[in-house]
Design an enzyme around this catalytic site. Structure first.
Site, PDB file in Angstrom:
ATOM      1  N   MET A   1       0.836  -1.195   0.000  1.00 54.73           N
ATOM      2  CA  MET A   1       0.000   0.000   0.000  1.00 54.73           C
ATOM      3  C   MET A   1       0.885   1.265   0.000  1.00 54.73           C
ATOM      4  SD  MET A   1      -2.535  -2.033  -0.178  1.00 54.73           S
ATOM      5  CE  MET A   1      -3.698  -0.734  -0.482  1.00 54.73           C
ATOM      6  N   SER A   2       0.653   2.197   0.924  1.00 59.88           N
ATOM      7  CA  SER A   2       1.380   3.468   0.849  1.00 59.88           C
ATOM      8  C   SER A   2       2.839   3.388   1.270  1.00 59.88           C
ATOM      9  CB  SER A   2       0.668   4.539   1.678  1.00 59.88           C
ATOM     10  OG  SER A   2      -0.503   4.935   1.009  1.00 59.88           O
ATOM     11  N   MET A   3       3.305   2.229   1.722  1.00 62.20           N
ATOM     12  CA  MET A   3       4.761   2.095   1.918  1.00 62.20           C
ATOM     13  C   MET A   3       5.468   2.219   0.570  1.00 62.20           C
ATOM     14  SD  MET A   3       5.548  -0.459   4.988  1.00 62.20           S
ATOM     15  CE  MET A   3       5.295  -2.054   4.220  1.00 62.20           C
TER      16      MET A   3
END
Lengths: 445, 445
Positions: free
Chosen positions: B162-164
């Site tokens: 995801m936003s990593m």
């Protein structure tokens, strides 16, 4: 709706390319060089200009010359499923020493042969471009003597292997037979009772493996109601239109196949046999097909890249033609075939597997199919057996894919290609004699 | 048409999951155990029964509990693009000796902590299920002291991060700065003149990196005309309906973004900043983003698996949140962050990269965004900096993803998860104190 089906059909052309003759455009003025995707500029630039894009939506990604980019980038366009190589260190292929490699490459490039039906000699080097070759690997006595990349392919890339996918299924089935887990004389329904009411119900596993089943499967591209289009639509992983009433997924389609005559009489190259066989492999192993391939072959042979399959909406990998893999990993597969199941001194499967494949199938049954460039050959366990003086046999895929094994010359040759037309009979005349020339050369070494 | 958009929206929910709060259902009676995809039977059987299937067409593959299968299998559903690990041998992570490993795991499992806002102690072991953890890796002084898989994840699998994903972009940008190839004080238009007429035209690269740009980007899910839906539809790789008039691809959308106030005043977590930054990275390196990530990080750090990105119809990987990777490879990324660019004794990038990230961003600008569980923190170069007593900083992704680096405890912790709601503020209370408890424990070793 019409638009949807256009997309669906072209998409299916990708996952079923053994069948997309009708969709491909002729080569015209296209040469290997001017159709090279690096020269065409496909998908170059961030973002690529609209006319440099290859998309699902345009519906032409498997048309030549876009085909030459797509064969290395199927996962960029469609859902795919991984054939894991595992996590260990890959086992590097052996190479002849550096100075010998340069020599052997130059010597092979300079080899000449006479194409079938021609009286003009051609060099090996010229045959690469003639056949729109993207990758070529030649192994002799287990060592790489020739390696060459072009077009969309690099040593770190993966290429669609089209119907060579079938040969992986044949290998796994032969392994299960050799291990006593699968009986090729048993009827298919012993493993897949759900096929009882289909043409496959009273066929044997062997008839499926050798494609001597008699099944209704119409591949007339001009008829929008032909079975091939129904199969294509079934396997298309994209959402189907609301009005769609047909089967969902390859396996769902297989439940509908009707018989046409008596099994075991004639060879008929019909992809649906392979999908039945992969289903049997899944049933016997308790794994999905791509997992079985990973466990039984890919992890064990020291593969350097994971491979992948296109996949339908039910998560079934397209065993009939949906695999993509790296050139050298296909070379590893070839070494296992040459060395009867052994690679890097390690036995991956019993020698019987290759003995069975190599003996070939029913040559009388094969004659009836009329393959001019493969006269005297046969088909067994999803492999083409040439029955030539060297005892060569091959995995073959449309647009020029091959793993060619010559036990006499102790040679494995892998070619990946993107020929403008999906017709290997056009490529064989400048391929099979070329392979024999390399075999003859290697036998002098 | 309506149906198409339903599909398009849900699909976009996948590629833009930072934003799909409105789509997720609450956990209700679902526990980590009864929602475990192995217990749910998703995609089991060949073929899976219709009610065990997870498909694009059903439009709910990112709804809980299907989410718990999907986070490990995004490539099975959508087009994706590879971040190659290269072909060499992976560099294995170091482990504490076998007998110590069993002890350290048992000791960590038994650690207790007090969740934020609670007066009830919780054990580390219990926190794993509470947070719907799929994978947990803890490294101390460069060696693995704890490793755990559950749900859809195995050591050979890949999980949506995801936003990593954003943090990989921040790292690459910092590397280019440290190498003198990118100037973070320069305006974005120095690199991307095509953004001149957008909100980004007069922002600096640093403002983009730290998300202090002032841009119109409405994430109101209840408004079907909200920017987030336009962005989602633009990035959807599936064919668009004939009537579609909007931007095609993430980058095409970025050309339309308008300014809202003065840059540099407030932190605003808006994914479009990351896609601008990845575009800058692509421009500076001359590579597509996933290629740059492969060249600059993935190949160099000894990754054991290739990673992959979801991709739009123009071939642009979704840098804002579309990456999937293996647990241990994320551990390698964490080690590089802990050890200032060095892994296995090899320098992968200059120490300055981590020095810059670790110093944090503008804390006053951060306060305005109102992150209760990250009070006193800041955001810099696509990382969350806690400014706690240990100097911890983290990559974070929705549904509970984290790479948490604690320089004082010499600890790297990676968690992959599939929490029922896309809201890390619900997970932090049982996570951040747990991480601190592990850090405290490790500091006694």
């Amino acid at each position: 709706m019409r638009n949807y089906f256009t997309i669906a059909f072209f998409c299916s052309a990708l996952v079923l390319c053994a069948y997309c003759m009708a969709l491909a455009e002729g080569p015209g003025e296209w040469t290997a060089e001017n159709s090279d995707p690096r020269n065409m500029g496909w998908m170059q630039g961030v973002p690529p200009s609209p006319d440099a894009r290859i998309t699902i939506a345009a519906g032409d990604f498997f048309n030549f010359p876009k085909l030459r980019w797509t064969v290395c980038n199927i996962r960029d366009l469609l859902p795919t499923i991984e054939v894991s190589r595992g996590l260990g260190a890959p086992v590097p292929l052996d190479y002849v020493p550096h100075h010998e490699f340069a020599d052997s490459r130059a010597e092979i490039d300079a080899l000449t042969f006479t194409p079938m039906g021609s009286d003009q000699e051609m060099t090996w080097k010229a045959s690469l471009a003639t056949n729109y070759t993207d990758g070529m690997l030649v192994l002799h006595k287990g060592r790489v003597v020739y390696e060459w990349y072009s077009g969309c392919l690099t040593e770190q890339g993966k290429h669609a292997i089209m119907s060579m996918t079938k040969s992986t299924v044949g290998m796994l089935a032969e392994i299960l037979i050799a291990e006593g887990r699968l009986d090729d004389t048993a009827p298919v329904i012993d493993y897949l009772p759900e096929l009882a009411k289909t043409a496959f119900g009273n066929a044997t596993v062997r008839q499926v493996m050798d494609m001597t089943t008699a099944v209704v499967f119409d591949e007339n591209y001009d008829d929008p109601k032909a079975d091939i289009w129904i199969y294509s639509a079934a396997g298309n992983p994209l959402p189907k239109p609301k009005s769609y009433q047909g089967p969902v997924g390859y396996l769902d389609y297989l439940l509908t196949v009707k018989q046409d005559g008596k099994h075991g009489k004639a060879f008929g190259y019909k992809t649906i046999n392979t999908d039945v066989l992969a289903w049997i492999v899944a049933r016997v192993t308790g794994m999905r097909y791509h997992e079985a391939l990973s466990e039984m072959l890919w992890r064990r042979m020291g593969a350097e890249q994971s491979a992948y399959f296109s996949v339908d909406a039910a998560g079934t990998p397209f065993a009939g033609g949906g695999m993509s893999a790296g050139l050298r990993d296909l070379g590893r597969m070839g070494l296992l075939l040459l060395n009867e199941g052994v690679i890097n001194g390690k036995r991956v499967f019993p020698a019987k597997v290759v003995e069975s494949i190599r003996q070939g199938g029913d040559r009388d049954a094969f004659v009836k199919a009329g393959y001019d460039t493969l006269e005297g050959g046969s088909y067994r366990s999803m492999f083409w057996v040439l029955h030539n003086k060297n005892g060569a046999f091959a995995a073959r895929g449309v647009y020029g894919q091959t793993i060619y094994v010559d036990p006499t010359a102790e040679m494995v040759l892998v070619r990946l290609a993107s020929y403008p037309k999906p017709k290997n009979a056009l490529i064989d005349p400048t391929s099979l004699p070329a392979y024999q020339a390399v075999a003859d050369y290697l036998m002098t070494k």
